[in-house]
Design an enzyme around this catalytic site. Structure first.
Site, PDB file in Angstrom:
ATOM      1  N   ARG A  49       0.813  -1.231   0.066  1.00 43.17           N
ATOM      2  CA  ARG A  49       0.079  -0.150   0.110  1.00 43.17           C
ATOM      3  C   ARG A  49       0.703   1.316  -0.021  1.00 43.17           C
ATOM      4  O   ARG A  49       1.869   1.300   0.636  1.00 43.17           O
ATOM      5  CB  ARG A  49      -1.080   0.085   1.226  1.00 43.17           C
ATOM      6  CG  ARG A  49      -1.984  -0.992   1.194  1.00 43.17           C
ATOM      7  CD  ARG A  49      -2.726  -1.065   2.383  1.00 43.17           C
ATOM      8  NE  ARG A  49      -2.071  -1.563   3.419  1.00 43.17           N
ATOM      9  CZ  ARG A  49      -2.330  -1.502   5.005  1.00 43.17           C
ATOM     10  NH1 ARG A  49      -3.769  -1.422   5.137  1.00 43.17           N
ATOM     11  NH2 ARG A  49      -1.585  -2.132   5.805  1.00 43.17           N
ATOM     12  N   ASP A  51       0.920   5.543   0.480  1.00 45.33           N
ATOM     13  CA  ASP A  51       0.225   6.757   1.149  1.00 45.33           C
ATOM     14  C   ASP A  51      -0.385   7.700  -0.139  1.00 45.33           C
ATOM     15  O   ASP A  51      -0.086   7.649  -1.334  1.00 45.33           O
ATOM     16  CB  ASP A  51       1.049   7.479   2.074  1.00 45.33           C
ATOM     17  CG  ASP A  51       1.449   6.633   3.010  1.00 45.33           C
ATOM     18  OD1 ASP A  51       0.657   5.664   3.505  1.00 45.33           O
ATOM     19  OD2 ASP A  51       2.654   6.713   3.722  1.00 45.33           O
ATOM     20  N   ARG A 196      10.227   7.413   3.367  1.00 46.52           N
ATOM     21  CA  ARG A 196      10.360   8.879   3.608  1.00 46.52           C
ATOM     22  C   ARG A 196      11.062   9.257   4.875  1.00 46.52           C
ATOM     23  O   ARG A 196      11.738  10.274   5.060  1.00 46.52           O
ATOM     24  CB  ARG A 196       8.814   9.246   3.466  1.00 46.52           C
ATOM     25  CG  ARG A 196       8.457   9.178   2.027  1.00 46.52           C
ATOM     26  CD  ARG A 196       6.726   9.200   2.232  1.00 46.52           C
ATOM     27  NE  ARG A 196       6.410  10.651   2.945  1.00 46.52           N
ATOM     28  CZ  ARG A 196       4.884  11.053   2.944  1.00 46.52           C
ATOM     29  NH1 ARG A 196       4.169   9.941   3.295  1.00 46.52           N
ATOM     30  NH2 ARG A 196       4.708  12.115   3.853  1.00 46.52           N
TER      31      ARG A 196
END
Length: 260
Positions: A49, A51, A196
């Site tokens: 998945r 974001d 990130r």
């Protein structure tokens, strides 16, 4: 039959991959398109998945259906029903025990930083802009301590639902191409915001705000509050998922890059 497919998407207009009841997502549009082609409800499972705002070049899904269509029909039919920011790159039948998530042994991301004084216009929401001069060589050197199977608690989101923070990074490379800095990371799996958060800490090293040894210190601390910011989603691309050769899926991939 069970099918695997590769999905490419511009994450800017969507609230991530996973289906939501209150906002548009990539999964929602993919399932709607496939359901139109199959003339029956289709649910998909993805490899990983992403974001809100994160882009995908090589997201892999699988789904099951009783509908009989040619592969060409699945591909062109799905793309005809998908919005401009989402496209199916390929589709093929797979064996019953294939699973888009659990059969994968590696995932690859690229993070793109535009490092120049002027902000981007054409690449708005496609890269992360950093106007201060960054030392890509220092970022690369500092990042090498992250290679291997380790506890990445310092680089996981506070709300991460994974049972533990042990992951294995098999490769991390930081390189400069003109005004662009590329951070390429491959691992067996990733924690929520892991890439990130790693990039956010490497940016501090690249800017000279922290020494090379700081990344190793963060790794040992296992404390997210001590690390750098979470880098913006706009620069992140989900590039590739690797599977055992027995499944017969395409193994090549393309790294996103820009030249201005």
């Amino acid at each position: 039959m069970k099918f695997a497919a590769c999905i490419e998407y511009d994450g800017s207009p969507f609230y991530g991959w996973q289906r939501l009841s209150h906002a548009p997502t990539v999964q929602e549009h993919v399932e709607q398109a496939l359901s139109q082609v199959a003339a029956e409800p289709i649910q998909v499972v993805c490899a990983g998945r992403t974001d809100t705002g994160v882009h995908g070049l090589g997201q892999i899904i699988h789904f099951e259906t009783s509908a009989e269509r040619l592969q060409r029909g699945w591909l062109f039919g799905s793309n005809a029903h998908l919005p401009d920011g989402i496209a199916m790159r390929w589709i093929q039948p797979v064996v019953e025990d294939f699973h888009a998530r659990f059969s994968a042994y590696s995932r690859r991301y690229r993070y793109i930083i535009l490092n120049r004084q002027a902000r981007p216009a054409l690449l708005h929401k496609r890269v992360h802009w950093q106007h201060g001069e960054l030392d890509a060589a220092a970022m690369h050197q500092a990042a090498q301590v992250l290679v291997g199977e380790q506890d990445f608690s310092s680089f996981r989101a506070a709300g991460c639902q994974a049972r533990h923070a042990i992951r294995e990074i098999t490769e991390i490379q930081v390189s400069r191409e003109q005004d662009f800095i590329h951070v390429d990371i491959a691992a067996n799996a990733f924690l929520h915001h892991m890439v990130r958060n790693i990039v956010g800490s490497l940016l501090k090293v690249g800017a000279g705000e922290r020494p090379l040894e700081w990344i190793a210190e963060l790794l040992a601390l296992r404390d997210r509050t001590q690390a750098g910011m979470t880098a913006p989603a706009a620069g992140l691309y989900f590039v590739h998922v690797a599977y055992p050769a027995v499944f017969g899926l395409p193994s090549t991939y393309t790294l996103p890059r820009f030249v201005i």
